[in-house]
Enzyme design. Structure first.
Site, PDB file in Angstrom:
ATOM      1  N   HIS A  68       0.926  -1.046   0.067  1.00 29.68           N
ATOM      2  CA  HIS A  68      -0.097   0.089  -0.029  1.00 29.68           C
ATOM      3  C   HIS A  68       0.830   1.349   0.070  1.00 29.68           C
ATOM      4  CE1 HIS A  68       1.227   0.062   4.119  1.00 29.68           C
ATOM      5  NE2 HIS A  68       0.568  -0.986   4.328  1.00 29.68           N
ATOM      6  N   GLY A  96       1.986   3.155   2.300  1.00 31.78           N
ATOM      7  CA  GLY A  96       2.913   3.268   3.381  1.00 31.78           C
ATOM      8  C   GLY A  96       4.137   2.384   2.851  1.00 31.78           C
ATOM      9  N   HIS A  97       4.106   1.540   2.171  1.00 28.20           N
ATOM     10  CA  HIS A  97       5.342   0.550   1.341  1.00 28.20           C
ATOM     11  C   HIS A  97       5.870   1.516   0.423  1.00 28.20           C
ATOM     12  CE1 HIS A  97       2.647  -2.919   2.878  1.00 28.20           C
ATOM     13  NE2 HIS A  97       4.019  -3.078   3.480  1.00 28.20           N
ATOM     14  N   GLN A 108       7.809   3.881  10.748  1.00 26.54           N
ATOM     15  CA  GLN A 108       7.481   4.122  11.983  1.00 26.54           C
ATOM     16  C   GLN A 108       6.143   3.663  12.459  1.00 26.54           C
ATOM     17  OE1 GLN A 108       9.318   5.743  14.420  1.00 26.54           O
ATOM     18  NE2 GLN A 108       7.645   6.082  16.097  1.00 26.54           N
ATOM     19  N   ASP A 163       5.538   0.483  12.722  1.00 28.87           N
ATOM     20  CA  ASP A 163       5.786  -0.479  13.564  1.00 28.87           C
ATOM     21  C   ASP A 163       7.168   0.086  14.417  1.00 28.87           C
ATOM     22  OD1 ASP A 163       4.349  -3.018  12.391  1.00 28.87           O
ATOM     23  OD2 ASP A 163       5.025  -1.727  10.718  1.00 28.87           O
ATOM     24  N   SER A 191      -1.423  -3.441   5.838  1.00 26.95           N
ATOM     25  CA  SER A 191      -2.083  -4.400   4.779  1.00 26.95           C
ATOM     26  C   SER A 191      -3.361  -5.181   5.454  1.00 26.95           C
ATOM     27  CB  SER A 191      -1.071  -5.759   4.487  1.00 26.95           C
ATOM     28  OG  SER A 191      -0.035  -5.030   4.164  1.00 26.95           O
TER      29      SER A 191
HETATM   30  P1  AMP Z   1       5.041  -5.092   6.491  1.00 26.89           P
HETATM   31  O1  AMP Z   1       4.701  -5.337   5.174  1.00 26.89           O
HETATM   32  O2  AMP Z   1       3.616  -4.801   7.329  1.00 26.89           O
HETATM   33  O3  AMP Z   1       5.934  -5.919   6.986  1.00 26.89           O
HETATM   34  O4  AMP Z   1       5.653  -3.478   6.341  1.00 26.89           O
HETATM   35  C1  AMP Z   1       6.908  -3.552   5.705  1.00 26.89           C
HETATM   36  C2  AMP Z   1       7.530  -2.146   6.222  1.00 26.89           C
HETATM   37  O5  AMP Z   1       6.531  -0.943   5.694  1.00 26.89           O
HETATM   38  C3  AMP Z   1       7.661  -1.982   7.797  1.00 26.89           C
HETATM   39  O6  AMP Z   1       8.931  -1.218   7.910  1.00 26.89           O
HETATM   40  C4  AMP Z   1       6.606  -1.256   7.882  1.00 26.89           C
HETATM   41  O7  AMP Z   1       6.857  -0.567   9.084  1.00 26.89           O
HETATM   42  C5  AMP Z   1       6.339  -0.313   6.852  1.00 26.89           C
HETATM   43  N1  AMP Z   1       5.037   0.417   6.785  1.00 26.89           N
HETATM   44  C6  AMP Z   1       3.816  -0.456   6.844  1.00 26.89           C
HETATM   45  N2  AMP Z   1       2.641   0.327   7.030  1.00 26.89           N
HETATM   46  C7  AMP Z   1       3.333   1.544   7.022  1.00 26.89           C
HETATM   47  C8  AMP Z   1       2.701   3.040   6.876  1.00 26.89           C
HETATM   48  N3  AMP Z   1       1.294   3.219   7.075  1.00 26.89           N
HETATM   49  N4  AMP Z   1       3.510   4.016   6.919  1.00 26.89           N
HETATM   50  C9  AMP Z   1       4.734   4.006   6.754  1.00 26.89           C
HETATM   51  N5  AMP Z   1       5.429   2.712   6.858  1.00 26.89           N
HETATM   52  C10 AMP Z   1       4.717   1.511   6.780  1.00 26.89           C
END
Ligand code: AMP
Length: 293
Positions: A34, A36-37, A148, A150, A186
């Site tokens: 999304h 964020g990624h 941030q 997480d 996600s």
């Molecule tokens: P994940 O796929 O959930 O393991 O996330 C992968 C990376 O994307 C991790 O470093 C998360 O902290 C970051 N991430 C997930 N959601 C967001 C968001 N809304 N804003 C910024 N970074 C995010």
């Protein structure tokens, strides 16, 4: 853009890039990408010659009753999104590439892993630290980018990188939110429309507390109470925890005398568990400097 599935192939590419003096940036993800990624990918793209994004739903960071099996997966969609962002390599291994038969080595970051998310999700950060260490060894990046969103994960990984002398910079980037304030995740895909609306209460609670902090409130119990009472107005939301801790050491705070402090929470909206946080007392300057390990 190339999709790599074998650890040996990824390691050999990384070795060649290093020999050619190309800087490698790395964004580890679990896919279901999304905005964020995408924000991590965009910043990473500007900071290095070659950009690697991993997509790996890591079984060791999920508890037995958690959503590993149903976690959203769509490699084709993710890959085309990453190609549009100018990513060079997507590393998307099978579980057996990361955890070969007989795998038995785990990393525990003591002191930062047991509280907050670690208290509700036993063993979670052992899984996170272990997989990230393996991925860093395979991809050999100069820079690794985390969100941030997480916050505890970022603190754990910065500590691991420092303690175990991984040779790279960890860069932590701000939370990306929907216009409604809901932090992108996600897991938001599990929410129906009604729950999505209800989930905006989490950020409203955090923002109210942040305003009180700006107005001079330093008592943690009172700041937490503002978040709690805001969230309790929403019948679909059920609080797991709300906590105020030192932003770097995650030590529990009674008063905020030495900011920045991390105000973080987890809550169920319907059956979906969401996390969110806000940093209190971080100056713009610290934001930039403090984001780098
Ligand atoms: P994940 O796929 O959930 O393991 O996330 C992968 C990376 O994307 C991790 O470093 C998360 O902290 C970051 N991430 C997930 N959601 C967001 C968001 N809304 N804003 C910024 N970074 C995010």
């Amino acid at each position: 853009m190339e999709i790599i599935t074998r650890r040996e192939s990824m390691m050999s590419i990384a070795r060649d890039l290093r020999r050619a003096n190309r800087t490698i940036g790395f964004v580890p993800t679990m896919g279901a990408l999304h905005d964020g990624h995408v924000s991590l990918v965009r910043v990473a793209r500007t900071k290095c010659d070659t950009l690697v994004v991993s997509i790996f739903v890591n079984p060791t960071q999920f508890g037995p009753k958690e959503d590993f099996a149903k976690y959203p997966r769509d490699l084709d969609r993710d890959a085309s999104l990453l190609a549009r962002q100018g990513v060079d390599y997507v590393f998307a291994p099978e579980v057996s590439e990361i955890y070969p038969t007989g795998f038995s080595t785990y990393i525990t970051v003591e002191g930062l892993s047991e509280q907050l998310e670690g208290a509700s999700r036993r063993g979670h950060f052992r899984g996170v630290a272990t997989v990230v260490a393996i991925l860093l060894n395979i991809v050999q990046p100069h820079f690794a980018f985390f969100g941030q969103k997480d916050a505890q994960q970022a603190a754990v990984l910065k500590r691991m990188v420092r303690d175990l002398a991984f040779d790279l910079d960890v860069i932590v980037l701000p939370i990306v939110r929907e216009e409604s304030g809901l932090a992108m995740s996600s897991r938001n895909a599990y929410l129906n429309d009604e729950e999505k609306r209800a989930a905006t209460v989490l950020h409203r609670g955090l923002s109210r507390a942040a305003r009180e902090y700006e107005d001079g409130e330093r008592n943690c119990e009172r700041l937490i109470e503002i978040v709690r009472s805001t969230i309790e107005t929403e019948p679909l939301a059920r609080i797991d925890y709300i906590s105020l801790d030192d932003a770097d050491t995650l030590e529990h705070l009674e008063r905020i005398d030495d900011p920045p402090a991390l105000l973080s929470l987890a809550a169920f909206v319907g059956k979906t568990r969401l996390i969110d946080n806000i940093v209190l007392g971080r100056t713009k300057k610290q934001d930039v400097a403090g984001a780098k390990a």
